[in-house]
Design a protein around this motif. Structure first.
Motif, PDB file in Angstrom:
ATOM      1  N   ASN A   5       0.025  16.708  -8.306  1.00 20.22           N
ATOM      2  CA  ASN A   5      -0.682  17.990  -8.374  1.00 20.22           C
ATOM      3  C   ASN A   5      -2.130  17.717  -8.764  1.00 20.22           C
ATOM      4  O   ASN A   5      -2.472  17.668  -9.949  1.00 20.22           O
ATOM      5  N   ILE A   6      -2.983  17.542  -7.771  1.00 22.29           N
ATOM      6  CA  ILE A   6      -4.381  17.208  -7.993  1.00 22.29           C
ATOM      7  C   ILE A   6      -5.228  18.426  -7.670  1.00 22.29           C
ATOM      8  O   ILE A   6      -5.051  19.057  -6.626  1.00 22.29           O
ATOM      9  N   PRO A   7      -6.165  18.791  -8.553  1.00 24.10           N
ATOM     10  CA  PRO A   7      -6.994  19.983  -8.319  1.00 24.10           C
ATOM     11  C   PRO A   7      -7.688  19.936  -6.962  1.00 24.10           C
ATOM     12  O   PRO A   7      -8.359  18.943  -6.638  1.00 24.10           O
ATOM     13  N   PRO A   8      -7.536  20.975  -6.148  1.00 22.77           N
ATOM     14  CA  PRO A   8      -8.184  20.997  -4.820  1.00 22.77           C
ATOM     15  C   PRO A   8      -9.689  20.784  -4.898  1.00 22.77           C
ATOM     16  O   PRO A   8     -10.279  20.182  -3.990  1.00 22.77           O
ATOM     17  N   ARG A   9     -10.325  21.249  -5.977  1.00 28.13           N
ATOM     18  CA  ARG A   9     -11.770  21.073  -6.133  1.00 28.13           C
ATOM     19  C   ARG A   9     -12.130  19.595  -6.122  1.00 28.13           C
ATOM     20  O   ARG A   9     -13.120  19.197  -5.490  1.00 28.13           O
ATOM     21  N   GLN A  10     -11.345  18.782  -6.824  1.00 27.24           N
ATOM     22  CA  GLN A  10     -11.610  17.348  -6.848  1.00 27.24           C
ATOM     23  C   GLN A  10     -11.418  16.723  -5.473  1.00 27.24           C
ATOM     24  O   GLN A  10     -12.219  15.889  -5.036  1.00 27.24           O
ATOM     25  N   GLN A  54     -14.196   8.874 -14.470  1.00 25.55           N
ATOM     26  CA  GLN A  54     -13.797   8.199 -13.237  1.00 25.55           C
ATOM     27  C   GLN A  54     -12.278   8.140 -13.106  1.00 25.55           C
ATOM     28  O   GLN A  54     -11.732   8.336 -12.014  1.00 25.55           O
ATOM     29  N   ALA A  55     -11.591   7.874 -14.225  1.00 23.71           N
ATOM     30  CA  ALA A  55     -10.126   7.801 -14.210  1.00 23.71           C
ATOM     31  C   ALA A  55      -9.505   9.146 -13.838  1.00 23.71           C
ATOM     32  O   ALA A  55      -8.422   9.195 -13.238  1.00 23.71           O
ATOM     33  N   GLU A  56     -10.190  10.232 -14.163  1.00 22.21           N
ATOM     34  CA  GLU A  56      -9.686  11.563 -13.821  1.00 22.21           C
ATOM     35  C   GLU A  56      -9.847  11.861 -12.331  1.00 22.21           C
ATOM     36  O   GLU A  56      -9.088  12.650 -11.772  1.00 22.21           O
ATOM     37  N   TRP A  57     -10.819  11.204 -11.689  1.00 19.25           N
ATOM     38  CA  TRP A  57     -11.131  11.512 -10.295  1.00 19.25           C
ATOM     39  C   TRP A  57     -10.480  10.570  -9.298  1.00 19.25           C
ATOM     40  O   TRP A  57     -10.301  10.929  -8.134  1.00 19.25           O
ATOM     41  N   ILE A  58     -10.103   9.388  -9.705  1.00 20.16           N
ATOM     42  CA  ILE A  58      -9.573   8.416  -8.740  1.00 20.16           C
ATOM     43  C   ILE A  58      -8.291   8.886  -8.045  1.00 20.16           C
ATOM     44  O   ILE A  58      -8.095   8.583  -6.855  1.00 20.16           O
ATOM     45  N   PRO A  59      -7.388   9.655  -8.708  1.00 27.41           N
ATOM     46  CA  PRO A  59      -6.198  10.109  -7.968  1.00 27.41           C
ATOM     47  C   PRO A  59      -6.533  10.939  -6.732  1.00 27.41           C
ATOM     48  O   PRO A  59      -5.801  10.896  -5.731  1.00 27.41           O
ATOM     49  N   ALA A  60      -7.638  11.684  -6.768  1.00 27.44           N
ATOM     50  CA  ALA A  60      -8.031  12.484  -5.603  1.00 27.44           C
ATOM     51  C   ALA A  60      -8.355  11.589  -4.416  1.00 27.44           C
ATOM     52  O   ALA A  60      -8.022  11.906  -3.260  1.00 27.44           O
ATOM     53  N   LEU A  61      -9.012  10.453  -4.688  1.00 26.01           N
ATOM     54  CA  LEU A  61      -9.313   9.520  -3.601  1.00 26.01           C
ATOM     55  C   LEU A  61      -8.043   8.914  -3.031  1.00 26.01           C
ATOM     56  O   LEU A  61      -7.867   8.856  -1.803  1.00 26.01           O
ATOM     57  N   TRP A  62      -7.126   8.463  -3.907  1.00 24.67           N
ATOM     58  CA  TRP A  62      -5.902   7.845  -3.408  1.00 24.67           C
ATOM     59  C   TRP A  62      -5.041   8.855  -2.650  1.00 24.67           C
ATOM     60  O   TRP A  62      -4.344   8.480  -1.703  1.00 24.67           O
ATOM     61  N   LEU A  63      -5.104  10.123  -3.047  1.00 29.51           N
ATOM     62  CA  LEU A  63      -4.400  11.154  -2.268  1.00 29.51           C
ATOM     63  C   LEU A  63      -4.952  11.225  -0.855  1.00 29.51           C
ATOM     64  O   LEU A  63      -4.191  11.277   0.125  1.00 29.51           O
ATOM     65  N   LEU A  64      -6.271  11.226  -0.725  1.00 26.48           N
ATOM     66  CA  LEU A  64      -6.893  11.306   0.598  1.00 26.48           C
ATOM     67  C   LEU A  64      -6.581  10.083   1.441  1.00 26.48           C
ATOM     68  O   LEU A  64      -6.375  10.187   2.655  1.00 26.48           O
ATOM     69  N   VAL A  65      -6.530   8.916   0.801  1.00 26.14           N
ATOM     70  CA  VAL A  65      -6.154   7.697   1.531  1.00 26.14           C
ATOM     71  C   VAL A  65      -4.693   7.787   1.964  1.00 26.14           C
ATOM     72  O   VAL A  65      -4.349   7.441   3.108  1.00 26.14           O
ATOM     73  N   ALA A  66      -3.820   8.265   1.060  1.00 30.84           N
ATOM     74  CA  ALA A  66      -2.385   8.393   1.372  1.00 30.84           C
ATOM     75  C   ALA A  66      -2.129   9.376   2.499  1.00 30.84           C
ATOM     76  O   ALA A  66      -1.163   9.228   3.250  1.00 30.84           O
ATOM     77  N   ALA A  94       0.832  -1.205   0.000  1.00 32.24           N
ATOM     78  CA  ALA A  94       0.000   0.000   0.000  1.00 32.24           C
ATOM     79  C   ALA A  94       0.866   1.254   0.000  1.00 32.24           C
ATOM     80  O   ALA A  94       0.571   2.223  -0.707  1.00 32.24           O
ATOM     81  N   ALA A  95       1.929   1.237   0.792  1.00 33.39           N
ATOM     82  CA  ALA A  95       2.831   2.389   0.843  1.00 33.39           C
ATOM     83  C   ALA A  95       3.478   2.646  -0.515  1.00 33.39           C
ATOM     84  O   ALA A  95       3.582   3.795  -0.955  1.00 33.39           O
ATOM     85  N   LYS A  96       3.920   1.589  -1.183  1.00 34.07           N
ATOM     86  CA  LYS A  96       4.516   1.738  -2.508  1.00 34.07           C
ATOM     87  C   LYS A  96       3.541   2.392  -3.479  1.00 34.07           C
ATOM     88  O   LYS A  96       3.924   3.246  -4.284  1.00 34.07           O
ATOM     89  N   PHE A  97       2.285   1.983  -3.395  1.00 36.54           N
ATOM     90  CA  PHE A  97       1.272   2.499  -4.307  1.00 36.54           C
ATOM     91  C   PHE A  97       0.841   3.922  -3.947  1.00 36.54           C
ATOM     92  O   PHE A  97       0.688   4.788  -4.821  1.00 36.54           O
ATOM     93  N   LEU A  98       0.645   4.182  -2.656  1.00 36.38           N
ATOM     94  CA  LEU A  98       0.017   5.427  -2.228  1.00 36.38           C
ATOM     95  C   LEU A  98       0.983   6.598  -2.065  1.00 36.38           C
ATOM     96  O   LEU A  98       0.594   7.756  -2.287  1.00 36.38           O
ATOM     97  N   LEU A  99       2.221   6.344  -1.667  1.00 37.13           N
ATOM     98  CA  LEU A  99       3.146   7.454  -1.414  1.00 37.13           C
ATOM     99  C   LEU A  99       3.279   8.414  -2.596  1.00 37.13           C
ATOM    100  O   LEU A  99       3.306   9.642  -2.389  1.00 37.13           O
ATOM    101  N   PRO A 100       3.391   7.952  -3.844  1.00 35.30           N
ATOM    102  CA  PRO A 100       3.514   8.901  -4.961  1.00 35.30           C
ATOM    103  C   PRO A 100       2.339   9.868  -5.088  1.00 35.30           C
ATOM    104  O   PRO A 100       2.516  10.988  -5.592  1.00 35.30           O
ATOM    105  N   PHE A 101       1.146   9.471  -4.623  1.00 37.99           N
ATOM    106  CA  PHE A 101      -0.016  10.350  -4.724  1.00 37.99           C
ATOM    107  C   PHE A 101       0.119  11.575  -3.819  1.00 37.99           C
ATOM    108  O   PHE A 101      -0.516  12.606  -4.085  1.00 37.99           O
ATOM    109  N   ARG A 102       0.926  11.477  -2.763  1.00 43.56           N
ATOM    110  CA  ARG A 102       1.119  12.628  -1.876  1.00 43.56           C
ATOM    111  C   ARG A 102       1.800  13.790  -2.597  1.00 43.56           C
ATOM    112  O   ARG A 102       1.688  14.941  -2.158  1.00 43.56           O
ATOM    113  N   HIS A 103       2.496  13.501  -3.687  1.00 41.20           N
ATOM    114  CA  HIS A 103       3.249  14.530  -4.397  1.00 41.20           C
ATOM    115  C   HIS A 103       2.618  14.902  -5.735  1.00 41.20           C
ATOM    116  O   HIS A 103       3.178  15.699  -6.482  1.00 41.20           O
TER     117      HIS A 103
END
Length: 215
Positions: A146-151, A181-193, A135-144
């Protein structure tokens, strides 16, 4: 800062990890150490860590001078609950194979840590390698990313509204179009990360994983 610089060698994978929590360079001498550093960087319970933080010296029974450099000093986010850990990261097979040489070093490590109110811990692949590391390998890159704050805000609000859901169900609430959906999923993984949305890290992550609001 690390007390010594790790040199390249042809037997083990060595290098420096990118880590915001590291005091000094996050050097590693094996893939196991690299994975431990990745977990430390990911964990919300760990505030800081320092690779090869101290060199412990003593004279053994034969009069020979000995030294030992533990791998990592870990400091926790809540020091009132968890004392710092002075860690040795080793494969179990290496512990067994080199135990006669390692045991006196670990005894010194235990004494050194106890004198400072720390704990000495042996960390092996059993504690490091599992679903949380994946999970860490997958999620850590999402912390960095640039995902629109609105999403990010809209996804967080939707999770709070649904209380308990899955990534697939959440995206279905946003749109039935797979490209949207593919455009929005990074916002979810950022929140999980960022641990703003709950998920069970002891199970493999998937689009059917249970996620929940932490509000």
């Amino acid at each position: 800062m690390p007390v010594r610089k790790i040199k390249k060698n042809y037997r083990n994978v060595t290098g420096v990890s990118s880590a915001t929590k590291a005091i000094g360079d996050a050097q590693f001498e094996s893939t196991l150490e690299r994975d431990f550093i990745r977990l430390a960087e990911f964990s919300p319970d760990i505030a800081k860590f320092e690779v090869q933080p101290v060199k412990i010296s003593w004279v053994d029974a034969t009069g020979a001078e000995r030294t030992y450099t533990p791998d990592v000093l870990v400091t926790f986010s809540n020091p009132e609950i968890s004392k710092p850990w002075l860690c040795e990261v080793k494969y179990r097979a290496d512990l067994k194979k080199y135990w006669p040489d390692l045991h006196p070093k670990f005894i010194r490590g235990i004494r050194y840590a106890k004198q400072r109110g720390w704990r000495f811990r042996l960390i092996t692949e059993v504690e490091i390698r599992g679903p949380e590391l994946e999970a860490a390998k997958f999620l850590l890159p999402f912390r960095h990313k640039n995902i629109p704050p609105r999403q990010v805000h809209q996804v967080l609000n939707l999770v709070e509204e649904l209380k308990v859901t899955t990534p697939a169900a959440l995206l279905a609430n946003i749109s039935s179009d797979p490209y949207t959906q593919a455009e929005w999923i990074p916002a979810l993984w950022l929140l999980v990360a960022q641990f703003r949305v709950g998920i069970n890290l002891q199970e493999p992550l998937s689009m059917t994983s249970r996620i929940w609001s932490l509000e």
